[in-house]
Design an enzyme around this catalytic site. Structure first.
Site, PDB file in Angstrom:
ATOM      1  N   ALA A  32      -8.854  47.020  23.419  1.00 24.45           N
ATOM      2  CA  ALA A  32      -9.264  46.669  22.051  1.00 24.45           C
ATOM      3  C   ALA A  32      -8.052  46.101  21.326  1.00 24.45           C
ATOM      4  O   ALA A  32      -7.688  46.530  20.230  1.00 24.45           O
ATOM      5  CB  ALA A  32      -9.863  47.865  21.310  1.00 24.45           C
ATOM      6  N   LEU A  33      -7.449  45.121  21.964  1.00 22.42           N
ATOM      7  CA  LEU A  33      -6.122  44.654  21.554  1.00 22.42           C
ATOM      8  C   LEU A  33      -6.142  43.923  20.216  1.00 22.42           C
ATOM      9  O   LEU A  33      -7.083  43.197  19.902  1.00 22.42           O
ATOM     10  CB  LEU A  33      -5.541  43.740  22.638  1.00 22.42           C
ATOM     11  CG  LEU A  33      -5.398  44.383  24.021  1.00 22.42           C
ATOM     12  CD1 LEU A  33      -4.773  43.394  25.003  1.00 22.42           C
ATOM     13  CD2 LEU A  33      -4.575  45.674  23.958  1.00 22.42           C
ATOM     14  N   HIS A  34      -5.070  44.143  19.442  1.00 20.46           N
ATOM     15  CA  HIS A  34      -4.868  43.443  18.178  1.00 20.46           C
ATOM     16  C   HIS A  34      -3.403  43.010  18.113  1.00 20.46           C
ATOM     17  O   HIS A  34      -2.646  43.225  19.068  1.00 20.46           O
ATOM     18  CB  HIS A  34      -5.265  44.333  16.996  1.00 20.46           C
ATOM     19  CG  HIS A  34      -4.666  45.718  17.047  1.00 20.46           C
ATOM     20  ND1 HIS A  34      -3.300  45.926  16.946  1.00 20.46           N
ATOM     21  CD2 HIS A  34      -5.223  46.932  17.223  1.00 20.46           C
ATOM     22  CE1 HIS A  34      -3.054  47.222  17.034  1.00 20.46           C
ATOM     23  NE2 HIS A  34      -4.203  47.862  17.220  1.00 20.46           N
ATOM     24  N   GLU A  35      -3.021  42.452  16.975  1.00 16.26           N
ATOM     25  CA  GLU A  35      -1.660  41.908  16.837  1.00 16.26           C
ATOM     26  C   GLU A  35      -0.582  42.982  17.030  1.00 16.26           C
ATOM     27  O   GLU A  35       0.540  42.664  17.409  1.00 16.26           O
ATOM     28  CB  GLU A  35      -1.487  41.243  15.462  1.00 16.26           C
ATOM     29  CG  GLU A  35      -2.065  39.848  15.383  1.00 16.26           C
ATOM     30  CD  GLU A  35      -1.321  38.838  16.276  1.00 16.26           C
ATOM     31  OE1 GLU A  35      -0.080  38.860  16.295  1.00 16.26           O
ATOM     32  OE2 GLU A  35      -1.995  38.038  16.948  1.00 16.26           O
ATOM     33  N   GLY A  36      -0.905  44.243  16.738  1.00 20.11           N
ATOM     34  CA  GLY A  36       0.070  45.319  16.964  1.00 20.11           C
ATOM     35  C   GLY A  36       0.413  45.411  18.444  1.00 20.11           C
ATOM     36  O   GLY A  36       1.591  45.424  18.835  1.00 20.11           O
ATOM     37  N   HIS A  37      -0.632  45.439  19.286  1.00 17.13           N
ATOM     38  CA  HIS A  37      -0.398  45.466  20.736  1.00 17.13           C
ATOM     39  C   HIS A  37       0.361  44.211  21.181  1.00 17.13           C
ATOM     40  O   HIS A  37       1.274  44.275  21.993  1.00 17.13           O
ATOM     41  CB  HIS A  37      -1.729  45.503  21.492  1.00 17.13           C
ATOM     42  CG  HIS A  37      -2.581  46.710  21.220  1.00 17.13           C
ATOM     43  ND1 HIS A  37      -3.765  46.638  20.530  1.00 17.13           N
ATOM     44  CD2 HIS A  37      -2.419  48.008  21.555  1.00 17.13           C
ATOM     45  CE1 HIS A  37      -4.312  47.829  20.459  1.00 17.13           C
ATOM     46  NE2 HIS A  37      -3.520  48.695  21.064  1.00 17.13           N
ATOM     47  N   MET A 184      -2.272  48.086  11.553  1.00 16.98           N
ATOM     48  CA  MET A 184      -3.315  47.686  12.505  1.00 16.98           C
ATOM     49  C   MET A 184      -3.614  48.824  13.462  1.00 16.98           C
ATOM     50  O   MET A 184      -2.706  49.539  13.889  1.00 16.98           O
ATOM     51  CB  MET A 184      -2.878  46.449  13.274  1.00 16.98           C
ATOM     52  CG  MET A 184      -2.895  45.228  12.415  1.00 16.98           C
ATOM     53  SD  MET A 184      -2.722  43.756  13.426  1.00 16.98           S
ATOM     54  CE  MET A 184      -2.664  42.536  12.131  1.00 16.98           C
TER      55      MET A 184
HETATM   56  P1  PAJ Z   1      -3.176  52.310  21.966  1.00 13.34           P
HETATM   57  O1  PAJ Z   1      -3.674  53.024  20.770  1.00 13.34           O
HETATM   58  O2  PAJ Z   1      -4.014  51.244  22.573  1.00 13.34           O
HETATM   59  O3  PAJ Z   1      -1.791  51.679  21.581  1.00 13.34           O
HETATM   60  C1  PAJ Z   1      -1.012  51.039  22.558  1.00 13.34           C
HETATM   61  C2  PAJ Z   1       0.355  50.784  21.969  1.00 13.34           C
HETATM   62  O4  PAJ Z   1       0.251  49.894  20.863  1.00 13.34           O
HETATM   63  C3  PAJ Z   1       1.000  52.092  21.444  1.00 13.34           C
HETATM   64  O5  PAJ Z   1       2.350  52.141  21.819  1.00 13.34           O
HETATM   65  C4  PAJ Z   1       0.828  51.950  19.944  1.00 13.34           C
HETATM   66  O6  PAJ Z   1       1.814  52.638  19.189  1.00 13.34           O
HETATM   67  C5  PAJ Z   1       0.958  50.445  19.783  1.00 13.34           C
HETATM   68  N1  PAJ Z   1       0.374  50.022  18.495  1.00 13.34           N
HETATM   69  C6  PAJ Z   1      -0.866  50.290  18.043  1.00 13.34           C
HETATM   70  N2  PAJ Z   1      -1.023  49.801  16.779  1.00 13.34           N
HETATM   71  C7  PAJ Z   1       0.154  49.219  16.445  1.00 13.34           C
HETATM   72  C8  PAJ Z   1       0.643  48.550  15.279  1.00 13.34           C
HETATM   73  N3  PAJ Z   1      -0.124  48.378  14.197  1.00 13.34           N
HETATM   74  N4  PAJ Z   1       1.914  48.089  15.286  1.00 13.34           N
HETATM   75  C9  PAJ Z   1       2.704  48.277  16.378  1.00 13.34           C
HETATM   76  N5  PAJ Z   1       2.308  48.896  17.503  1.00 13.34           N
HETATM   77  C10 PAJ Z   1       1.049  49.363  17.541  1.00 13.34           C
HETATM   78  O7  PAJ Z   1      -1.187  54.543  22.133  1.00 13.34           O
HETATM   79  C11 PAJ Z   1      -2.013  54.427  23.035  1.00 13.34           C
HETATM   80  O8  PAJ Z   1      -2.862  53.356  23.153  1.00 13.34           O
HETATM   81  C12 PAJ Z   1      -2.159  55.450  24.152  1.00 13.34           C
HETATM   82  O9  PAJ Z   1      -1.820  56.718  23.659  1.00 13.34           O
HETATM   83  C13 PAJ Z   1      -1.318  55.117  25.396  1.00 13.34           C
HETATM   84  C14 PAJ Z   1       0.185  55.117  25.110  1.00 13.34           C
HETATM   85  C15 PAJ Z   1      -1.736  53.766  25.993  1.00 13.34           C
HETATM   86  C16 PAJ Z   1      -1.585  56.201  26.489  1.00 13.34           C
HETATM   87  O10 PAJ Z   1      -2.914  56.266  26.810  1.00 13.34           O
END
Ligand code: PAJ
Length: 280
Positions: A32-37, A184
């Site tokens: 469910a990728l967004h700009e944060g990822h 995000m």
């Molecule tokens: P997920 O929520 O998909 O997030 C993956 C990575 O993206 C995490 O390191 C999270 O901190 C980062 N991320 C999410 N939103 C962000 C944002 N707005 N700005 C910067 N980075 C952001 O976190 C997880 O998945 C899981 O716990 C995981 C580490 C994959 C283990 O299952």
């Protein structure tokens, strides 16, 4: 871009690349990728020569009453985004690949896992530490990229890497926000229009606290927490889970904040739990 479903495929790719002196970067995600990822992916691409992104909605980090079943799964769109970023490999295992039948081995980072999100989500960080350890074993990355958005997760994983002596450099990347300030999150898509507006209180509180620390020189945690609570008072339908000033390494509350102290908030907006923070 290759898509692997088996840990053995990821391991073979990583080994072959390391033999050619490539620096492997890993970005673990639940999709469910967004700009944060994507900001993590871009940093990995800038610092490493071969980048793998894992997409796995990890069942063990969800509590029995949490949103595992509803968690957004947008695999096709995620693949297109990662392809456009020039990612080398997507690792998208099935649950049985990461948790073979009869699985009974877990990684527990004691102490830290009980603070902040761990306090309201029992077992959450055990699930996170376990899956990240398994991903590290399979991908053998030189560096792994995580968001500061999940600051407690970073603290737990840093401890795990240090305690197990894993040869991985953890990189914490800054929080990426919507134009109006909301951090995000894949869970933002659960919010209706009213909730989306109410959710802004988290970033507002964090911003006000940062300003009080930086511009007014406020150093008392109690006073900074009060400032955040005043912001939340204006949004009575948003229910505070925690507001803390803590040492980012130990996650223990501090009385006096200093540069590097983590100021973190979590709150329920309707049925959606959101988090935000600033490293002061
Ligand atoms: P997920 O929520 O998909 O997030 C993956 C990575 O993206 C995490 O390191 C999270 O901190 C980062 N991320 C999410 N939103 C962000 C944002 N707005 N700005 C910067 N980075 C952001 O976190 C997880 O998945 C899981 O716990 C995981 C580490 C994959 C283990 O299952």
């Amino acid at each position: 871009m290759r898509i692997y479903h088996l840990a053995s495929e990821l391991r073979a790719w990583s080994r072959a690349n390391r033999q050619q002196n490539q620096l492997i970067g890993l970005v673990p995600t639940m999709g469910a990728l967004h700009e944060g990822h994507l900001s993590l992916v871009r940093q990995a691409k800038a610092e490493c020569t071969a980048v793998a992104v894992s997409i796995f909605v990890n069942p063990t980090q969800f509590g029995p009453k949490e949103d595992f079943a509803e968690y957004p799964r947008t695999f096709e769109a995620d693949c297109a985004l990662l392809e456009a970023e020039g990612v080398d490999v997507i690792f998208a295992p099935q649950p049985e690949e990461m948790y073979p039948p009869g699985s009974s081995t877990f990684v527990e980072v004691e102490g830290l896992s009980q603070h902040l999100d761990g306090a309201s989500r029992p077992g959450h960080f055990r699930g996170v530490a376990t899956i990240v350890a398994k991903l590290f074993i399979a991908a053998e990355p030189a560096r792994a990229y995580f968001g500061q958005k999940d600051a407690a997760q970073v603290a737990v994983l840093r401890r795990m890497v240090a305690d197990l002596g894993l040869p991985v450099g953890l990189v914490a990347c800054p929080i990426v926000r919507e134009p109006d300030g909301l951090a995000m999150s894949s869970r933002n898509r659960y919010l209706n229009a009213t909730e989306r507006q109410g959710a802004l209180v988290l970033s507002r509180a964090v911003r006000r606290v940062s300003a009080a620390f930086l511009q007014e020189g406020e150093r008392s945690s109690a006073k900074l927490i009060d400032i955040a609570k005043q912001e939340f008072a204006a949004e009575p339908e948003v229910r505070i889970d925690y507001i803390v000033a803590a040492d980012w390494a130990t996650l223990l509350p501090v009385e006096c904040v200093e540069p590097g102290t983590l100021f973190a908030v979590a709150a329920w907006v309707g049925t959606t739990r959101l988090i935000d923070n600033a490293v002061l």
